[in-house]
Design a protein around this motif. Structure first.
Motif, PDB file in Angstrom:
ATOM      1  N   ALA A   1       0.897  -1.266  -0.117  1.00  0.00           N
ATOM      2  CA  ALA A   1      -0.174  -0.079  -0.039  1.00  0.00           C
ATOM      3  C   ALA A   1       0.806   1.404  -0.064  1.00  0.00           C
ATOM      4  N   ALA A   2       1.815   1.392   0.791  1.00  0.00           N
ATOM      5  CA  ALA A   2       2.685   2.508   0.718  1.00  0.00           C
ATOM      6  C   ALA A   2       3.507   2.708  -0.468  1.00  0.00           C
ATOM      7  N   ARG A   3       3.955   1.796  -1.142  1.00  0.00           N
ATOM      8  CA  ARG A   3       4.617   1.840  -2.401  1.00  0.00           C
ATOM      9  C   ARG A   3       3.584   2.080  -3.393  1.00  0.00           C
ATOM     10  N   PHE A   4       2.320   1.751  -3.442  1.00  0.00           N
ATOM     11  CA  PHE A   4       1.679   2.025  -4.291  1.00  0.00           C
ATOM     12  C   PHE A   4       0.994   3.623  -4.272  1.00  0.00           C
ATOM     13  N   VAL A   5       0.609   4.087  -2.963  1.00  0.00           N
ATOM     14  CA  VAL A   5       0.234   5.327  -2.657  1.00  0.00           C
ATOM     15  C   VAL A   5       1.417   6.272  -3.122  1.00  0.00           C
ATOM     16  N   HIS A   6       2.844   5.963  -3.167  1.00  0.00           N
ATOM     17  CA  HIS A   6       3.738   6.725  -3.525  1.00  0.00           C
ATOM     18  C   HIS A   6       3.851   7.066  -5.165  1.00  0.00           C
ATOM     19  N   PHE A   7       3.800   5.823  -5.665  1.00  0.00           N
ATOM     20  CA  PHE A   7       3.259   5.893  -7.133  1.00  0.00           C
ATOM     21  C   PHE A   7       2.430   6.419  -7.745  1.00  0.00           C
ATOM     22  N   HIS A   8       1.308   6.664  -6.947  1.00  0.00           N
ATOM     23  CA  HIS A   8       0.172   7.254  -7.162  1.00  0.00           C
ATOM     24  C   HIS A   8       0.604   8.713  -7.161  1.00  0.00           C
TER      25      HIS A   8
ATOM     26  N   ASN B   1       2.745  10.103 -10.013  1.00  0.00           N
ATOM     27  CA  ASN B   1       2.243   9.835 -11.406  1.00  0.00           C
ATOM     28  C   ASN B   1       0.867  10.467 -11.548  1.00  0.00           C
ATOM     29  N   GLY B   2       0.660  11.881 -10.981  1.00  0.00           N
ATOM     30  CA  GLY B   2      -0.395  12.489 -11.057  1.00  0.00           C
ATOM     31  C   GLY B   2      -0.661  12.503 -12.500  1.00  0.00           C
ATOM     32  N   GLY B   3      -2.028  12.471 -12.859  1.00  0.00           N
ATOM     33  CA  GLY B   3      -2.649  12.603 -14.417  1.00  0.00           C
ATOM     34  C   GLY B   3      -2.757  11.243 -15.067  1.00  0.00           C
ATOM     35  N   LEU B   4      -2.168  10.001 -14.207  1.00  0.00           N
ATOM     36  CA  LEU B   4      -2.413   8.959 -14.942  1.00  0.00           C
ATOM     37  C   LEU B   4      -3.889   8.504 -14.453  1.00  0.00           C
ATOM     38  N   SER B   5      -4.473   7.591 -15.337  1.00  0.00           N
ATOM     39  CA  SER B   5      -5.838   7.077 -14.999  1.00  0.00           C
ATOM     40  C   SER B   5      -5.758   6.091 -14.081  1.00  0.00           C
ATOM     41  N   ARG B   6      -6.848   6.087 -13.243  1.00  0.00           N
ATOM     42  CA  ARG B   6      -7.120   5.120 -12.017  1.00  0.00           C
ATOM     43  C   ARG B   6      -7.084   3.779 -12.664  1.00  0.00           C
TER      44      ARG B   6
ATOM     45  N   ARG C   1       3.737  16.228 -13.670  1.00  0.00           N
ATOM     46  CA  ARG C   1       4.730  15.913 -14.595  1.00  0.00           C
ATOM     47  C   ARG C   1       3.941  15.472 -16.028  1.00  0.00           C
ATOM     48  N   LEU C   2       2.907  14.433 -15.947  1.00  0.00           N
ATOM     49  CA  LEU C   2       2.171  14.159 -16.913  1.00  0.00           C
ATOM     50  C   LEU C   2       1.565  15.335 -17.649  1.00  0.00           C
ATOM     51  N   ASP C   3       1.032  16.134 -16.838  1.00  0.00           N
ATOM     52  CA  ASP C   3       0.171  17.263 -17.414  1.00  0.00           C
ATOM     53  C   ASP C   3       1.128  17.957 -18.330  1.00  0.00           C
ATOM     54  N   HIS C   4       2.484  18.169 -17.908  1.00  0.00           N
ATOM     55  CA  HIS C   4       3.391  19.143 -18.597  1.00  0.00           C
ATOM     56  C   HIS C   4       3.809  18.218 -20.006  1.00  0.00           C
ATOM     57  N   GLU C   5       3.720  16.742 -19.769  1.00  0.00           N
ATOM     58  CA  GLU C   5       4.153  16.173 -21.065  1.00  0.00           C
ATOM     59  C   GLU C   5       3.260  16.231 -21.973  1.00  0.00           C
ATOM     60  N   ALA C   6       1.847  16.140 -21.402  1.00  0.00           N
ATOM     61  CA  ALA C   6       0.794  16.228 -22.565  1.00  0.00           C
ATOM     62  C   ALA C   6       0.811  17.458 -23.201  1.00  0.00           C
ATOM     63  N   ALA C   7       1.008  18.590 -22.617  1.00  0.00           N
ATOM     64  CA  ALA C   7       1.151  19.993 -23.255  1.00  0.00           C
ATOM     65  C   ALA C   7       1.938  19.977 -24.208  1.00  0.00           C
TER      66      ALA C   7
END
Length: 228
Positions: free
Chosen positions: A48-55, A58-63, A178-184
């Motif tokens: 759970a801790a590793r997964f929350v850190h990943f989330h 990686n803001g912007g990735l879909s659920r 970061r993903l938002d910037h990469e998308a733009a």
């Protein structure tokens, strides 16, 4: 990135504003982090801790992508488990999304950009996103539509740009990841990082490395005379 800081155009020159939702329009990042933590808890504390850190990184990735990562973390190669996780996550966030703060002065910003169309391009589930923003009376602001997952964010932004003439228009994306910037960047449009509610803990280093313009909240784009 070489050269000096990236500069934005004057606000009135933009013809398309693309907003991320979580952390930009809604102060909802913490709501979703806690929901992911709850959904991941049955897999054990370490996972759970590793997964929350990943989330959070990686803001912007879909659920959909994130919860598949949870299954991989747990050593489960079985997408049959995904629908139950998606349902559990949606149940956890439902009330929080309807109660979390909205970025201030959106109505004033909309008036200041009358010549532009507004859109949402989010990693959030599209159906849920439209329901939440509709329930909160915000959907009318986004005349270029409210768009979300499972379509990837980069694809959403590319489609919005294509719908506004093919070549990059005078467009600006507001994001907190970061993903938002990469998308733009993939669509060749301007980008500003919105910092107040981001959970990307390396955001300051990231914006410095890429010389990105940064604002605290979306209403900081307003001319000084229009701010409270």
């Amino acid at each position: 990135m070489n050269g000096g800081p990236v500069k934005l155009r004057p606000l009135a020159e933009y013809r398309l504003l693309i907003f991320d939702c979580d952390g930009v329009v809604l102060d909802s990042n913490a709501v979703k982090t806690e929901a992911f933590r709850t959904v991941a808890a049955p897999f054990g504390t370490d996972i759970a801790a590793r997964f929350v850190h990943f989330h959070q990184q990686n803001g912007g990735l879909s659920r959909y992508v994130k919860l598949r990562q949870l299954l991989r973390e747990a050593g489960i190669d079985d997408d049959a488990r995904l629908p139950a996780l998606l349902d559990a996550f949606a149940a956890e966030v439902r009330d929080g999304l309807r109660q979390c703060p909205v970025t201030p002065r959106l109505d004033a910003l909309r008036r200041a950009t009358r010549g532009a169309r507004w859109a949402i391009a989010s990693g959030a589930d599209q159906t849920e996103l439209r329901e939440v923003l509709g329930a909160r009376g915000l959907d009318d602001l986004f005349d270029a539509g409210i768009h979300g997952s499972p379509t990837p964010k980069t694809t959403l932004v590319q489609q919005l740009v294509a719908d506004h003439g093919g070549a990059p228009p005078a467009a600006l994306m507001l994001g907190d990841s970061r993903l938002d910037h990469e998308a733009a960047t993939a669509s060749g449009i301007d980008f500003v990082f919105v910092s107040a509610w981001t959970e990307y803990d390396e955001w300051a280093q990231y914006v410095a490395r890429h010389a990105l313009p940064t604002i605290v909240r979306a209403d900081a784009l307003l001319p000084t005379v229009d701010r409270p």
